[in-house]
Write a protein that holds these residues in place. Structure first.
Motif, mmCIF file in Angstrom:
data_model
loop_
_atom_site.group_PDB
_atom_site.id
_atom_site.type_symbol
_atom_site.label_atom_id
_atom_site.label_comp_id
_atom_site.label_asym_id
_atom_site.label_seq_id
_atom_site.Cartn_x
_atom_site.Cartn_y
_atom_site.Cartn_z
ATOM 1 N N LYS A 59 0.836 -1.193 0.000
ATOM 2 C CA LYS A 59 0.000 0.000 0.000
ATOM 3 C C LYS A 59 0.870 1.242 0.000
ATOM 4 C CE LYS A 59 -4.281 1.363 2.227
ATOM 5 N NZ LYS A 59 -5.100 1.206 1.008
ATOM 6 N N ARG A 61 1.303 5.445 0.136
ATOM 7 C CA ARG A 61 0.658 6.666 0.678
ATOM 8 C C ARG A 61 1.033 7.808 -0.244
ATOM 9 N NH1 ARG A 61 1.327 9.709 5.594
ATOM 10 N NH2 ARG A 61 3.489 8.999 5.574
ATOM 11 N N TYR A 62 0.048 8.615 -0.617
ATOM 12 C CA TYR A 62 0.257 9.638 -1.648
ATOM 13 C C TYR A 62 -0.123 11.017 -1.150
ATOM 14 C CZ TYR A 62 0.594 5.469 -4.489
ATOM 15 O OH TYR A 62 0.962 4.257 -4.989
#
Lengths: 520, 72
Positions: A59, A61-62
């Motif tokens: 996953k 994170r942006y």
């Protein structure tokens, strides 16, 4: 760091994947004396042979405008590696990430490892260390899903390739299924537990307080339920056991096991066996001495040493040929076939038949265990299922009656007809062998009850009758009628079995292919 | 030194008590014999020690796991 932004991002993501749960989580893990998932894989496969797949799963994170801030890898690490030069798939749960929660693993990834093992016909090894589902994942997904995985070929896999699992820590729910659904399973004592649900859920569901070690530790799993076959003292020991197990099996059901010649003379006589079985039929002996004497030196590997112990099951070699050996142990429950021993037998026969390991059955069998506890446990049902497994086995089979073969369990020497109708039920005996439907003492007491009671000296008359019937039960009389192929001198057992193993191995070359014996 | 209770390894009948209470025994010495499935199954000392008590009598029925002796 590369100049090319795409390559730089690739490096960044791969570096993050190697960090697993981060330095702090890894340090805490090491403090507990555990290896990380990556360390376990490295310790397990041949040096430098691990080729990881799916490293970028996880996953990211942006930022608001879509730039990568950081990346958290999935809690499952997988790829292929070699063990003694043979390639297999390995998938390891990473507990440093969210307790290895199965739903943080990105199921497609670990399932892909299993699909790849099936498609490329190579063994699968699972390192299980996960706490199962988490409600927090539910929040992220925004919906529930019906449990189960459409693409997971767990059943088919077991008929096609060797599957081994190590329970390194908590194996709960799906984790428990992944640990149990294997041909060989081993759990690390004191740190691994395998159960459907842990103490908090048990408290919620049943109102009971139970300690996790009592609920699913090695004592319960390897001695009482038999859900896990073996136990290991350390993580390293567990890895060694898996490598050992794999060394007897072929890469897949389409191949025969490899022959590994040790130099142990196949004609070696074993004179100590001539005096192993006591003359007094009530006295026990150390059965393990038989397998230690007749099999190639140091070739024994016991499966399920703590479960159903009136039956011993070993992988071994005879003149280098890999075989499965079953051994009756009179020191445990008198050697009787208990429910647990019957379950162990069924599973072992399926394993050997699936992977073309000829079976040696060293028989000392008084019959199925009797009495109230045995009946309540469903002993005869388990015995019938084991008998069916034997009858369905086409792998070459030889049995030697060491001492007793009585009753239903005593009839389960080998396949009488087999799946092709041509099985020989190739059987031999030591001179100490005695067999029949019922033991002489009980039979005489029942059939001659009135005559004995009417006799001037009932005890003497009974002894006289018993002695007469004992003479009738000499195995040599059975041999006269070709009821056994031969009675052999115990010292010649190794020579007989090694010669048979050579012929058996030749036969298995014509039987290659899947038998479809999965977990029943 | 703590008292350890030794379980019967098998369901059956106590056939013979071979050791006396209070005796110092070695590892492997047989304390008593259980008869089961027509075999004599020994209950043995797991290590050297003193036999503190025998909890059963000859001809008692015993269940697998039932304590039959105490050692120290």
């Amino acid at each position: 760091m590369s100049d090319n932004p795409a390559l730089a991002e690739l490096e960044q993501r791969r570096a993050a994947a190697l960090q697993m749960g981060g330095a702090e989580a890894v340090a805490k893990w090491h403090e507990k004396g555990r290896m990380t998932a990556r360390e376990r894989i490295t310790a397990f496969v041949d040096a430098g042979s691990f080729h990881e797949l799916g490293m970028l799963t996880g996953k990211g994170r942006y930022t608001a405008d879509g730039h990568l801030v950081d990346f958290t890898p999935s809690s499952s690490i997988m790829g292929n590696g070699d063990v003694e030069g043979r390639t297999l798939m390995v998938v390891a749960d990473d507990f440093t990430l969210r307790g290895g929660s199965s739903e943080g693993a990105v199921a497609e990834k670990w399932i892909y490892a299993e699909r790849m093992a099936l498609e490329f016909r190579m063994p699968l090894v699972r390192f299980v260390d996960s706490v199962g589902g988490s409600v927090k994942i539910l929040e992220q997904a925004g919906r529930t899903k019906i449990p189960g995985y459409a693409l997971w070929p767990s059943t088919a896999l077991m008929g096609a390739v060797p599957v081994a699992s190590v329970a390194f820590g908590a194996c709960v729910g799906l984790g428990a299924v992944r640990a149990i659904g294997a041909h060989f399973s081993v759990m690390v004592k004191g740190q691994a537990q395998v159960f459907a649900a842990g103490p908090p859920v048990v408290k919620q569901g049943l109102g009971h307080d139970v300690d996790k070690e009592a609920l699913g530790g090695h004592e319960l799993c390897t001695r009482i339920s038999g859900a896990i076959l073996n136990a290991a003292d350390t993580e390293q020991d567990a890895l060694v056991q898996v490598r050992r197990f794999l060394s007897y099996l072929p890469t897949n059901a389409w191949q025969a096991p490899a022959r590994v010649v040790s130099g142990d003379d196949p004609t070696r006589r074993t004179p100590a066996l001539n005096t192993l079985v006591p003359d007094n039929p009530r006295r026990i002996y150390t059965a393990r001495k038989i397998v230690e004497a007749v099999c190639d030196q140091d070739s024994l590997f016991e499966l399920a040493p703590g479960f159903g112990t009136s039956l011993r099951t070993y992988l071994a070699r005879l003149d280098g040929y890999a075989v499965g050996v079953m051994l009756g142990d009179p020191a445990v429950m008198g050697g009787a076939l208990t429910r647990a021993a019957a379950q162990k037998m069924e599973r072992f026969v399926d394993l050997c038949d699936s992977f073309h390991l000829p079976i040696v059955n060293l028989v000392d069998q008084p019959g199925a265990m009797i009495g109230l506890d045995a009946e309540r446990a469903g002993t005869l049902l388990a015995a019938a299922k084991a008998g069916a497994a034997i009858e369905q086995a086409s792998v070459p089979w030889v049995s030697i009656v060491i001492r007793r073969a009585f009753g239903l369990a005593g009839s389960m020497l080998g396949p009488w007809n087999g799946p092709n109708g041509t099985s020989l039920n190739h059987r031999f005996a030591w001179p100490s062998a005695r067999w029949g439907s019922i033991p002489i003492e009980g039979g005489v007491a029942a059939a001659y009850k009135r005559e004995i009671e009417a006799a001037p000296d009932p005890l003497a008359r009974r002894a006289e009758l018993e002695a007469y019937y004992h003479r009738l039960s000499s195995p040599f009389r059975t041999a006269e009628a070709f009821g056994v192929v031969d009675i052999i001198e115990p010292a010649d057992t190794r020579a007989l079995l090694c010669r048979w193993a050579r012929d058996a191995s030749r036969l298995t070359q014509t039987q290659l292919g899947p038998k479809r014996r999965t977990l029943r | 030194m703590s008292i350890e209770r030794l379980p019967s390894p098998v369901t059956g009948l106590v056939w013979k008590c071979l050791a006396t209470v209070g005796a110092h025994l070695n590892e492997g010495d047989t304390i008593l014999l259980i008869e089961s499935m027509k075999m004599e199954i020994p209950v043995e000392m797991p290590r050297a020690g003193v036999l503190k008590a025998i909890l059963v009598q000859e001809e008692d029925a015993v269940a697998e796991g039932q304590p039959v002796a105490e050692i120290e």
